[in-house]
Design a protein around this motif. Structure first.
Motif, PDB file in Angstrom:
ATOM      1  N   VAL A 190      84.867 -30.865  18.623  1.00 28.90           N
ATOM      2  CA  VAL A 190      84.051 -29.524  18.572  1.00 28.90           C
ATOM      3  C   VAL A 190      83.367 -29.743  20.012  1.00 28.90           C
ATOM      4  O   VAL A 190      83.278 -28.679  20.781  1.00 28.90           O
ATOM      5  CB  VAL A 190      82.938 -29.482  17.390  1.00 28.90           C
ATOM      6  N   ALA A 191      83.059 -30.779  20.350  1.00 30.31           N
ATOM      7  CA  ALA A 191      82.143 -31.015  21.762  1.00 30.31           C
ATOM      8  C   ALA A 191      83.170 -30.603  22.938  1.00 30.31           C
ATOM      9  O   ALA A 191      82.779 -29.971  23.677  1.00 30.31           O
ATOM     10  CB  ALA A 191      81.694 -32.602  21.977  1.00 30.31           C
ATOM     11  N   SER A 192      84.402 -31.241  22.645  1.00 33.11           N
ATOM     12  CA  SER A 192      85.418 -30.776  23.804  1.00 33.11           C
ATOM     13  C   SER A 192      85.787 -29.200  23.831  1.00 33.11           C
ATOM     14  O   SER A 192      85.718 -28.607  24.685  1.00 33.11           O
ATOM     15  CB  SER A 192      86.668 -31.358  23.500  1.00 33.11           C
ATOM     16  N   ALA A 193      85.770 -28.383  22.501  1.00 32.02           N
ATOM     17  CA  ALA A 193      86.090 -27.286  22.592  1.00 32.02           C
ATOM     18  C   ALA A 193      84.827 -26.388  23.272  1.00 32.02           C
ATOM     19  O   ALA A 193      85.189 -25.377  23.765  1.00 32.02           O
ATOM     20  CB  ALA A 193      86.199 -26.688  20.992  1.00 32.02           C
ATOM     21  N   ILE A 194      83.723 -26.691  22.900  1.00 34.59           N
ATOM     22  CA  ILE A 194      82.676 -26.171  23.550  1.00 34.59           C
ATOM     23  C   ILE A 194      82.592 -25.966  24.933  1.00 34.59           C
ATOM     24  O   ILE A 194      82.429 -25.054  25.739  1.00 34.59           O
ATOM     25  CB  ILE A 194      81.015 -26.585  22.994  1.00 34.59           C
ATOM     26  N   ALA A 195      82.868 -27.345  25.442  1.00 36.00           N
ATOM     27  CA  ALA A 195      83.083 -27.645  26.793  1.00 36.00           C
ATOM     28  C   ALA A 195      84.053 -26.723  27.467  1.00 36.00           C
ATOM     29  O   ALA A 195      83.781 -26.099  28.310  1.00 36.00           O
ATOM     30  CB  ALA A 195      83.150 -29.024  27.202  1.00 36.00           C
ATOM     31  N   MET A 196      85.178 -26.707  26.889  1.00 32.79           N
ATOM     32  CA  MET A 196      86.307 -25.894  27.069  1.00 32.79           C
ATOM     33  C   MET A 196      86.019 -24.421  27.392  1.00 32.79           C
ATOM     34  O   MET A 196      86.356 -23.596  28.143  1.00 32.79           O
ATOM     35  CB  MET A 196      87.491 -26.211  26.366  1.00 32.79           C
ATOM     36  N   GLY A 197      85.191 -23.898  26.226  1.00 38.06           N
ATOM     37  CA  GLY A 197      84.741 -22.793  26.226  1.00 38.06           C
ATOM     38  C   GLY A 197      84.017 -22.443  27.460  1.00 38.06           C
ATOM     39  O   GLY A 197      83.911 -21.060  27.862  1.00 38.06           O
ATOM     40  N   LEU A 198      82.852 -23.227  27.563  1.00 37.10           N
ATOM     41  CA  LEU A 198      81.808 -22.978  28.689  1.00 37.10           C
ATOM     42  C   LEU A 198      82.628 -22.886  29.960  1.00 37.10           C
ATOM     43  O   LEU A 198      82.446 -22.023  31.003  1.00 37.10           O
ATOM     44  CB  LEU A 198      81.142 -24.002  28.869  1.00 37.10           C
ATOM     45  N   LEU A 199      83.690 -23.860  30.189  1.00 37.74           N
ATOM     46  CA  LEU A 199      84.511 -23.981  31.381  1.00 37.74           C
ATOM     47  C   LEU A 199      85.374 -22.455  31.667  1.00 37.74           C
ATOM     48  O   LEU A 199      85.404 -22.245  32.756  1.00 37.74           O
ATOM     49  CB  LEU A 199      85.554 -25.523  31.377  1.00 37.74           C
ATOM     50  N   GLN A 200      85.936 -22.103  30.480  1.00 37.44           N
ATOM     51  CA  GLN A 200      86.553 -20.869  30.767  1.00 37.44           C
ATOM     52  C   GLN A 200      85.641 -19.581  31.054  1.00 37.44           C
ATOM     53  O   GLN A 200      86.017 -18.998  31.693  1.00 37.44           O
ATOM     54  CB  GLN A 200      87.197 -20.623  29.243  1.00 37.44           C
ATOM     55  N   GLY A 201      84.604 -19.753  30.438  1.00 38.01           N
ATOM     56  CA  GLY A 201      83.488 -18.470  30.890  1.00 38.01           C
ATOM     57  C   GLY A 201      83.147 -18.792  32.398  1.00 38.01           C
ATOM     58  O   GLY A 201      82.941 -17.842  32.821  1.00 38.01           O
TER      59      GLY A 201
ATOM     60  N   LEU B  76      87.431 -26.801  37.725  1.00 39.77           N
ATOM     61  CA  LEU B  76      87.098 -26.367  36.346  1.00 39.77           C
ATOM     62  C   LEU B  76      88.314 -26.442  35.411  1.00 39.77           C
ATOM     63  O   LEU B  76      88.249 -26.975  34.179  1.00 39.77           O
ATOM     64  CB  LEU B  76      86.662 -24.829  36.402  1.00 39.77           C
ATOM     65  N   GLN B  77      89.583 -26.084  35.816  1.00 41.94           N
ATOM     66  CA  GLN B  77      90.873 -26.221  35.210  1.00 41.94           C
ATOM     67  C   GLN B  77      90.890 -27.669  34.880  1.00 41.94           C
ATOM     68  O   GLN B  77      91.506 -28.062  33.671  1.00 41.94           O
ATOM     69  CB  GLN B  77      91.753 -25.360  35.635  1.00 41.94           C
ATOM     70  N   ALA B  78      90.711 -28.660  35.672  1.00 43.32           N
ATOM     71  CA  ALA B  78      91.049 -30.006  35.513  1.00 43.32           C
ATOM     72  C   ALA B  78      90.079 -30.477  34.516  1.00 43.32           C
ATOM     73  O   ALA B  78      90.525 -31.409  33.657  1.00 43.32           O
ATOM     74  CB  ALA B  78      90.874 -30.858  36.962  1.00 43.32           C
ATOM     75  N   TRP B  79      88.924 -30.308  34.460  1.00 44.60           N
ATOM     76  CA  TRP B  79      87.993 -30.642  33.461  1.00 44.60           C
ATOM     77  C   TRP B  79      88.518 -29.997  32.083  1.00 44.60           C
ATOM     78  O   TRP B  79      88.249 -30.728  31.000  1.00 44.60           O
ATOM     79  CB  TRP B  79      86.451 -29.840  33.555  1.00 44.60           C
ATOM     80  N   GLN B  80      89.134 -28.701  31.997  1.00 44.11           N
ATOM     81  CA  GLN B  80      89.637 -28.340  30.643  1.00 44.11           C
ATOM     82  C   GLN B  80      90.875 -29.305  30.585  1.00 44.11           C
ATOM     83  O   GLN B  80      90.902 -29.705  29.078  1.00 44.11           O
ATOM     84  CB  GLN B  80      90.251 -26.803  30.822  1.00 44.11           C
ATOM     85  N   GLN B  81      91.618 -29.800  30.924  1.00 37.88           N
ATOM     86  CA  GLN B  81      92.700 -30.697  30.809  1.00 37.88           C
ATOM     87  C   GLN B  81      92.204 -31.892  30.416  1.00 37.88           C
ATOM     88  O   GLN B  81      92.781 -32.616  29.470  1.00 37.88           O
ATOM     89  CB  GLN B  81      93.722 -30.830  32.198  1.00 37.88           C
ATOM     90  N   LYS B  82      90.981 -32.435  30.669  1.00 37.80           N
ATOM     91  CA  LYS B  82      90.463 -33.620  30.445  1.00 37.80           C
ATOM     92  C   LYS B  82      89.992 -33.495  29.202  1.00 37.80           C
ATOM     93  O   LYS B  82      89.938 -34.272  28.296  1.00 37.80           O
ATOM     94  CB  LYS B  82      89.267 -34.157  31.279  1.00 37.80           C
ATOM     95  N   MET B  83      89.412 -32.459  28.747  1.00 40.20           N
ATOM     96  CA  MET B  83      89.099 -32.198  27.501  1.00 40.20           C
ATOM     97  C   MET B  83      89.930 -32.104  26.415  1.00 40.20           C
ATOM     98  O   MET B  83      90.080 -32.496  25.282  1.00 40.20           O
ATOM     99  CB  MET B  83      88.068 -30.695  27.317  1.00 40.20           C
ATOM    100  N   LEU B  84      91.100 -31.355  26.743  1.00 37.66           N
ATOM    101  CA  LEU B  84      92.347 -31.509  25.675  1.00 37.66           C
ATOM    102  C   LEU B  84      93.051 -32.756  25.687  1.00 37.66           C
ATOM    103  O   LEU B  84      93.165 -33.265  24.520  1.00 37.66           O
ATOM    104  CB  LEU B  84      93.550 -30.666  26.648  1.00 37.66           C
ATOM    105  N   PHE B  85      92.857 -33.669  26.476  1.00 40.34           N
ATOM    106  CA  PHE B  85      93.276 -35.132  26.676  1.00 40.34           C
ATOM    107  C   PHE B  85      92.025 -35.897  25.758  1.00 40.34           C
ATOM    108  O   PHE B  85      92.855 -36.571  24.938  1.00 40.34           O
ATOM    109  CB  PHE B  85      93.164 -35.735  27.845  1.00 40.34           C
ATOM    110  N   LEU B  86      91.174 -35.666  25.561  1.00 46.92           N
ATOM    111  CA  LEU B  86      90.047 -36.005  24.798  1.00 46.92           C
ATOM    112  C   LEU B  86      90.439 -35.880  23.491  1.00 46.92           C
ATOM    113  O   LEU B  86      90.199 -36.507  22.476  1.00 46.92           O
ATOM    114  CB  LEU B  86      88.829 -35.845  25.256  1.00 46.92           C
ATOM    115  N   ILE B  87      90.726 -34.606  23.306  1.00 41.82           N
ATOM    116  CA  ILE B  87      91.088 -34.154  21.633  1.00 41.82           C
ATOM    117  C   ILE B  87      91.932 -34.631  21.206  1.00 41.82           C
ATOM    118  O   ILE B  87      92.072 -35.124  20.178  1.00 41.82           O
ATOM    119  CB  ILE B  87      91.336 -32.545  21.801  1.00 41.82           C
TER     120      ILE B  87
END
Length: 192
Positions: free
Chosen positions: A123-134, A148-159
């Motif tokens: 959930v933390a990663s998903a919220i972060a990804m949503g904020l990054l997409q925003g 910003l897209q690199a951070w999204q990839q890191k969140m996917l990796f963490l998931i």
């Protein structure tokens, strides 16, 4: 400026937590304690607003803006659990409360615990990804959104890591010293 504000938010979280728990257990002021603890989300709102203003004023999106989004996501999803964790230990140490309950060690109960923990991190990663997409939409196609897209990839990796970790406790449950996994019951520090 963003990094300084992230540090201020983190320090502020712990200061507010300490004040809130002190009011609850030392001053016996539960309402004042709750009011202080309810100020915690204001730190994340402040960070979000300052980050948005920084981007609006023409700052090029970089790793700092991504880190702010990740910090907010993790504070929102993991903050309540961290407050509960600290409250149990504070109550035990300073107010004669029961020992904190430790997670189960074995079997199905441990697997369930690991899935709940993984869910919070997801959930933390998903919220972060949503904020990054925003932020990506906010900056638009004119800006450099690669960081910003690199951070999204890191969140996917963490998931992915959290899913594998929790699944490992389901597929390969940790067993006790005997041949079978003992039935778990909530443990406290006094059971050690």
């Amino acid at each position: 400026m963003i990094i300084t504000l992230i540090i201020i938010c983190e320090v502020g979280f712990w200061v507010l937590l300490g004040i809130g728990l002190s009011l609850r257990y030392f001053a016996r002021m539960p309402r004042a304690s709750m009011a202080v603890l309810l100020c915690e989300p204001l730190l994340e709102v402040l960070l979000l607003v300052v980050t948005a203003i920084d981007l609006k004023n023409g700052a090029e999106p970089d790793w700092k803006h991504g880190l702010a989004a990740v910090y907010i996501g993790f504070s929102v999803a993991l903050g309540p659990q961290l407050i509960k964790w600290a409250d149990q230990r504070f109550a035990h140490r300073f107010a004669g409360g029961p020992p904190p309950v430790l997670p189960p060690k074995y079997g199905k109960a441990r697997a369930i615990h690991e899935w709940k923990t993984a869910a919070r991190w997801i959930v933390a990663s998903a919220i972060a990804m949503g904020l990054l997409q925003g932020a990506i939409w906010y900056v638009g196609s004119d800006g450099d959104i690669g960081s910003l897209q690199a951070w999204q990839q890191k969140m996917l990796f963490l998931i992915g890591i959290n899913l594998v970790w929790a699944a490992s406790y389901t597929l390969f449950p940790k067993k006790g010293s005997g041949d079978h996994a003992p039935v778990d019951k909530p443990r406290s520090y006094s059971d050690r």
